[in-house]
Design a protein around this motif. Structure first.
Motif, short mmCIF file in Angstrom:
data_model
loop_
_atom_site.label_atom_id
_atom_site.label_comp_id
_atom_site.label_asym_id
_atom_site.label_seq_id
_atom_site.Cartn_x
_atom_site.Cartn_y
_atom_site.Cartn_z
N GLN A 1 0.83 -1.21 0.00
CA GLN A 1 0.00 0.00 0.00
C GLN A 1 0.86 1.26 0.00
OE1 GLN A 1 -2.49 -0.60 3.50
NE2 GLN A 1 -4.27 -0.53 2.15
N GLU B 1 12.29 5.35 -9.89
CA GLU B 1 11.89 3.96 -9.68
C GLU B 1 12.93 3.20 -8.87
OE1 GLU B 1 10.08 1.76 -12.78
OE2 GLU B 1 9.16 3.54 -13.65
N HIS C 1 2.78 1.71 -3.26
CA HIS C 1 1.85 2.08 -4.33
C HIS C 1 1.50 3.57 -4.23
CE1 HIS C 1 -1.23 1.66 -7.37
NE2 HIS C 1 -2.08 2.25 -6.55
N ARG C 2 1.27 4.02 -3.02
CA ARG C 2 0.97 5.44 -2.81
C ARG C 2 2.16 6.30 -3.24
NH1 ARG C 2 2.20 9.00 0.81
NH2 ARG C 2 3.12 7.49 2.22
N TYR D 1 4.40 5.44 -5.46
CA TYR D 1 4.51 5.33 -6.91
C TYR D 1 3.55 6.30 -7.60
CZ TYR D 1 4.61 3.43 -11.61
OH TYR D 1 4.74 3.29 -12.97
N GLU D 2 2.34 6.39 -7.07
CA GLU D 2 1.36 7.31 -7.65
C GLU D 2 1.79 8.77 -7.52
OE1 GLU D 2 -2.25 6.26 -5.59
OE2 GLU D 2 -2.87 4.97 -7.25
N ASN D 3 2.55 9.08 -6.48
CA ASN D 3 2.99 10.46 -6.23
C ASN D 3 4.47 10.66 -6.54
OD1 ASN D 3 0.47 11.54 -5.13
ND2 ASN D 3 0.84 10.09 -3.47
N ARG D 4 5.07 9.75 -7.28
CA ARG D 4 6.52 9.77 -7.49
C ARG D 4 7.00 11.04 -8.20
NH1 ARG D 4 4.35 6.76 -11.31
NH2 ARG D 4 5.13 6.89 -13.46
#
Length: 98
Positions: free
Chosen positions: A67, A83, A70-71, A73-76
């Motif tokens: 989780q 990455e 993923h959060r 990654y969405e705000n990277r």
């Protein structure tokens, strides 16, 4: 310093001391040396967020790691996380998985 030492520190010392030792741990391991200061702060905040579970000896669950990463990654782009940085953060959080 080894990971077992961090678990002991988390259980026996206050959060600020644990935060300093975790930062030392990240600095000492060359595989994590590419993390910027901002990314180290993100990592420290994530682990600190789950410090109670670490102190109880439960650790951070794989689901929570998924989780959180993923959060991130969405705000990277907003957080300026590459990455490779995200992979390193996931790996370090995984060290606290039981």
């Amino acid at each position: 310093m080894e990971l077992e030492d961090l678990f002991t520190i988390a259980k026996e010392h206050d959060s600020e001391y644990f935060r300093r030792k975790l930062n030392d741990f990240v600095i000492q391991h060359p595989q994590f040396s590419n993390l910027s200061q901002d990314n180290k702060k993100i990592l420290l905040d994530l682990i600190h967020k789950h410090i109670d579970m670490i102190r109880k000896g439960v650790g951070i669950s794989a689901y929570v790691i998924q989780q959180e990463t993923h959060r991130l990654y969405e705000n990277r782009l907003k957080l300026k996380i590459t990455e490779k940085d995200l992979e390193d953060i996931r790996e370090i959080m995984g060290l606290f998985k039981k």
